[in-house]
Design a protein around this motif. Structure first.
Motif, PDB file in Angstrom:
ATOM      1  N   ASP A 119      -3.024   9.097  10.118  1.00  0.00           N
ATOM      2  CA  ASP A 119      -2.300   8.176  11.000  1.00  0.00           C
ATOM      3  C   ASP A 119      -3.010   6.817  11.096  1.00  0.00           C
ATOM      4  OD1 ASP A 119      -0.568  10.278  11.391  1.00  0.00           O
ATOM      5  OD2 ASP A 119      -1.215  10.697  13.448  1.00  0.00           O
ATOM      6  N   ILE A 120      -4.322   6.842  11.206  1.00  0.00           N
ATOM      7  CA  ILE A 120      -5.097   5.598  11.281  1.00  0.00           C
ATOM      8  C   ILE A 120      -5.018   4.846   9.954  1.00  0.00           C
ATOM      9  CG2 ILE A 120      -7.455   4.673  11.461  1.00  0.00           C
ATOM     10  CD1 ILE A 120      -7.971   6.936  13.537  1.00  0.00           C
ATOM     11  N   GLU A 121      -5.144   5.576   8.857  1.00  0.00           N
ATOM     12  CA  GLU A 121      -5.041   4.962   7.530  1.00  0.00           C
ATOM     13  C   GLU A 121      -3.665   4.315   7.342  1.00  0.00           C
ATOM     14  OE1 GLU A 121      -4.325   7.327   3.777  1.00  0.00           O
ATOM     15  OE2 GLU A 121      -6.425   6.768   3.515  1.00  0.00           O
ATOM     16  N   PHE A 122      -2.611   4.999   7.766  1.00  0.00           N
ATOM     17  CA  PHE A 122      -1.245   4.474   7.682  1.00  0.00           C
ATOM     18  C   PHE A 122      -1.135   3.151   8.443  1.00  0.00           C
ATOM     19  CE2 PHE A 122       2.847   4.024   9.868  1.00  0.00           C
ATOM     20  CZ  PHE A 122       3.711   3.921   8.791  1.00  0.00           C
ATOM     21  N   SER A 123      -1.621   3.148   9.660  1.00  0.00           N
ATOM     22  CA  SER A 123      -1.546   1.952  10.497  1.00  0.00           C
ATOM     23  C   SER A 123      -2.304   0.784   9.871  1.00  0.00           C
ATOM     24  CB  SER A 123      -2.095   2.263  11.884  1.00  0.00           C
ATOM     25  OG  SER A 123      -1.969   1.163  12.718  1.00  0.00           O
ATOM     26  N   ARG A 124      -3.462   1.074   9.329  1.00  0.00           N
ATOM     27  CA  ARG A 124      -4.283   0.035   8.697  1.00  0.00           C
ATOM     28  C   ARG A 124      -3.621  -0.499   7.430  1.00  0.00           C
ATOM     29  NH1 ARG A 124      -7.324   0.039   4.451  1.00  0.00           N
ATOM     30  NH2 ARG A 124      -7.320   2.294   4.255  1.00  0.00           N
ATOM     31  N   ARG A 125      -3.170   0.399   6.577  1.00  0.00           N
ATOM     32  CA  ARG A 125      -2.602  -0.021   5.282  1.00  0.00           C
ATOM     33  C   ARG A 125      -1.271  -0.745   5.423  1.00  0.00           C
ATOM     34  NH1 ARG A 125      -2.458   4.578   0.927  1.00  0.00           N
ATOM     35  NH2 ARG A 125      -2.378   2.820  -0.529  1.00  0.00           N
ATOM     36  N   THR A 126      -0.509  -0.422   6.472  1.00  0.00           N
ATOM     37  CA  THR A 126       0.826  -1.020   6.642  1.00  0.00           C
ATOM     38  C   THR A 126       0.848  -2.086   7.721  1.00  0.00           C
ATOM     39  OG1 THR A 126       1.527   0.643   8.257  1.00  0.00           O
ATOM     40  CG2 THR A 126       1.958   1.120   5.917  1.00  0.00           C
ATOM     41  N   MET A 127      -0.326  -2.461   8.198  1.00  0.00           N
ATOM     42  CA  MET A 127      -0.445  -3.474   9.258  1.00  0.00           C
ATOM     43  C   MET A 127       0.390  -3.097  10.481  1.00  0.00           C
ATOM     44  SD  MET A 127      -0.603  -6.913   6.935  1.00  0.00           S
ATOM     45  CE  MET A 127       0.593  -6.440   5.717  1.00  0.00           C
ATOM     46  N   GLY A 128       0.357  -1.805  10.823  1.00  0.00           N
ATOM     47  CA  GLY A 128       1.015  -1.331  12.033  1.00  0.00           C
ATOM     48  C   GLY A 128       2.512  -1.106  11.910  1.00  0.00           C
TER      49      GLY A 128
END
Length: 106
Positions: free
Chosen positions: A41-50
């Motif tokens: 979930d954290i990786e997703f948020s970081r890679r997609t700029m939220g």
């Protein structure tokens, strides 16, 4: 073949559609399910700029966007190239400029 990652969530019809499109093209992909791991979930948020919408798709570690973006690339004849299934299509200077002005990725 390209390395493809698809962030998905349970019950997401767009996620299913994106995976079906990739399956029809014979592309192997890694499905990363949100809500199963805090690290994912954290990786997703970081890679997609939220990003708030799913699916979110990466090809060769380049963020493509969601299912609508995947369809747009397919319609433009660029998806197969990005997936390593064909040669790079010729895109006119006008089309590239238009995409740039719209803020689209190319």
């Amino acid at each position: 073949m390209a390395d493809v990652e698809v962030y998905t969530n349970k019950g997401c019809s767009a996620c299913v559609s994106a995976k079906h499109l990739l399956d029809r093209k014979g592309v192997d992909y890694t499905e990363l399910k949100l809500g199963k791991s805090k690290k994912t979930d954290i990786e997703f948020s970081r890679r997609t700029m939220g990003a708030k919408k799913i699916p979110q798709i990466f090809i060769k570690n380049q963020w493509i966007g969601g299912f609508d973006d995947l369809l747009r690339y397919d319609k433009a004849g660029e998806l197969d190239w990005r997936l390593g299934l064909s040669k790079r299509p010729t895109v006119s200077l006008f089309k590239r400029f238009t995409r740039f002005m719209k803020g689209e990725k190319y």
